[in-house]
Write a protein that holds these residues in place. Sequence first.
Motif, PDB file in Angstrom:
ATOM      1  N   ASP A  43       0.823  -1.207   0.000  1.00 51.89           N
ATOM      2  CA  ASP A  43       0.000   0.000   0.000  1.00 51.89           C
ATOM      3  C   ASP A  43       0.861   1.264   0.000  1.00 51.89           C
ATOM      4  O   ASP A  43       2.064   1.209   0.235  1.00 51.89           O
ATOM      5  N   THR A  44       0.205   2.399  -0.266  1.00 53.19           N
ATOM      6  CA  THR A  44       0.820   3.726  -0.148  1.00 53.19           C
ATOM      7  C   THR A  44       0.103   4.454   0.983  1.00 53.19           C
ATOM      8  O   THR A  44      -1.130   4.540   0.979  1.00 53.19           O
ATOM      9  N   LEU A  45       0.871   4.994   1.928  1.00 55.41           N
ATOM     10  CA  LEU A  45       0.284   5.492   3.170  1.00 55.41           C
ATOM     11  C   LEU A  45       0.953   6.792   3.601  1.00 55.41           C
ATOM     12  O   LEU A  45       1.917   7.254   2.982  1.00 55.41           O
ATOM     13  N   GLU A  46       0.429   7.378   4.667  1.00 60.03           N
ATOM     14  CA  GLU A  46       1.049   8.553   5.274  1.00 60.03           C
ATOM     15  C   GLU A  46       0.881   8.492   6.784  1.00 60.03           C
ATOM     16  O   GLU A  46      -0.002   7.807   7.309  1.00 60.03           O
ATOM     17  N   TYR A  47       1.754   9.204   7.464  1.00 54.89           N
ATOM     18  CA  TYR A  47       1.693   9.268   8.922  1.00 54.89           C
ATOM     19  C   TYR A  47       2.028  10.693   9.337  1.00 54.89           C
ATOM     20  O   TYR A  47       2.904  11.329   8.754  1.00 54.89           O
ATOM     21  N   ALA A  48       1.312  11.197  10.365  1.00 57.01           N
ATOM     22  CA  ALA A  48       1.494  12.569  10.802  1.00 57.01           C
ATOM     23  C   ALA A  48       2.106  12.621  12.199  1.00 57.01           C
ATOM     24  O   ALA A  48       1.689  11.890  13.098  1.00 57.01           O
ATOM     25  N   PHE A  49       3.108  13.479  12.342  1.00 59.82           N
ATOM     26  CA  PHE A  49       3.679  13.824  13.647  1.00 59.82           C
ATOM     27  C   PHE A  49       3.212  15.255  13.927  1.00 59.82           C
ATOM     28  O   PHE A  49       3.592  16.191  13.214  1.00 59.82           O
ATOM     29  N   GLY A  50       2.404  15.439  14.943  1.00 58.66           N
ATOM     30  CA  GLY A  50       1.745  16.718  15.142  1.00 58.66           C
ATOM     31  C   GLY A  50       2.471  17.668  16.075  1.00 58.66           C
ATOM     32  O   GLY A  50       3.247  17.266  16.946  1.00 58.66           O
ATOM     33  N   ILE A  51       2.221  18.956  15.879  1.00 55.16           N
ATOM     34  CA  ILE A  51       2.569  19.992  16.840  1.00 55.16           C
ATOM     35  C   ILE A  51       1.244  20.542  17.363  1.00 55.16           C
ATOM     36  O   ILE A  51       0.423  21.020  16.578  1.00 55.16           O
ATOM     37  N   ASN A  52       1.016  20.460  18.656  1.00 51.42           N
ATOM     38  CA  ASN A  52      -0.253  20.919  19.202  1.00 51.42           C
ATOM     39  C   ASN A  52      -0.055  21.459  20.610  1.00 51.42           C
ATOM     40  O   ASN A  52       1.073  21.651  21.071  1.00 51.42           O
ATOM     41  N   ALA A  53      -1.165  21.719  21.302  1.00 54.48           N
ATOM     42  CA  ALA A  53      -1.097  22.359  22.614  1.00 54.48           C
ATOM     43  C   ALA A  53      -0.374  21.506  23.649  1.00 54.48           C
ATOM     44  O   ALA A  53       0.070  22.027  24.684  1.00 54.48           O
ATOM     45  N   LEU A  54      -0.260  20.197  23.418  1.00 54.66           N
ATOM     46  CA  LEU A  54       0.428  19.314  24.347  1.00 54.66           C
ATOM     47  C   LEU A  54       1.924  19.251  24.092  1.00 54.66           C
ATOM     48  O   LEU A  54       2.672  18.654  24.880  1.00 54.66           O
ATOM     49  N   SER A  55       2.393  19.835  23.003  1.00 58.44           N
ATOM     50  CA  SER A  55       3.811  19.828  22.671  1.00 58.44           C
ATOM     51  C   SER A  55       4.558  20.865  23.511  1.00 58.44           C
ATOM     52  O   SER A  55       4.174  22.034  23.531  1.00 58.44           O
ATOM     53  N   ALA A  56       5.612  20.444  24.184  1.00 56.58           N
ATOM     54  CA  ALA A  56       6.495  21.423  24.807  1.00 56.58           C
ATOM     55  C   ALA A  56       7.175  22.203  23.684  1.00 56.58           C
ATOM     56  O   ALA A  56       7.601  21.636  22.682  1.00 56.58           O
ATOM     57  N   ARG A  57       7.284  23.524  23.864  1.00 60.07           N
ATOM     58  CA  ARG A  57       7.761  24.351  22.765  1.00 60.07           C
ATOM     59  C   ARG A  57       8.336  25.652  23.314  1.00 60.07           C
ATOM     60  O   ARG A  57       8.049  26.029  24.440  1.00 60.07           O
TER      61      ARG A  57
END
Length: 204
Positions: A190-204
């Motif tokens: 198959d051809t797929l994708e995966y996301a690594f998110g930046i959100n309010a829970l991310s230390a930044r």
Amino acid sequence: SLETDKLSTAVLGQAYFPGFGYHRGSFATQLRLSAPDIDFGENPVVDSVFLQLIYTGDAFGQRGEAFVDVYALIDSLSYDSAYFSNRVPAYTPVNLTDASFQPVPLDPLQPIYVGDDTLAPQVRVYLDDVFGQALLEKDPAVYASNDAWIEHFPGLYVKTSGGAFGTSAVGVDIVNGVSGMRLFYHNDTDTLEYAFGINALSAR
């Protein structure tokens, strides 16, 4: 210096203000798993990997292009710690970007065209396929939880190089859940994708 942790907006780029000189914006952030225990399948091969940053609409200086650099952090960020604008986090010396896609437009008014699709304006920084392939080949235990992932990969430091393409700075939204890193790949079935998110829970 100003306290800059837990903000919803980061500034990327640099702009010149007469009488005050250059003001530069960069940021460091964790990436969070969109789902744990990901199985990339048999013989996964990277197709593309890029950092996607959604604009806030704010812009400084002249709209233009910049060389955007992306580095892996050395030390983990702590969500409960205070971070200030005069601190540059420790990061590895290897620039993860794909030089063939540089410089990068920094323009909140410019949409992105992918095939026949028109996407909302965003900063899109393509990363090296070698880095993307390394993500696919990591021990599955790295993806067991966000804690395991962040311990293994503390996050990213994103800045611009300045120089001839260094008169533009933009605001990017780092809590909307859409900003983050996208990994496109295929395996034996198959051809797929995966996301690594930046959100309010991310230390930044």
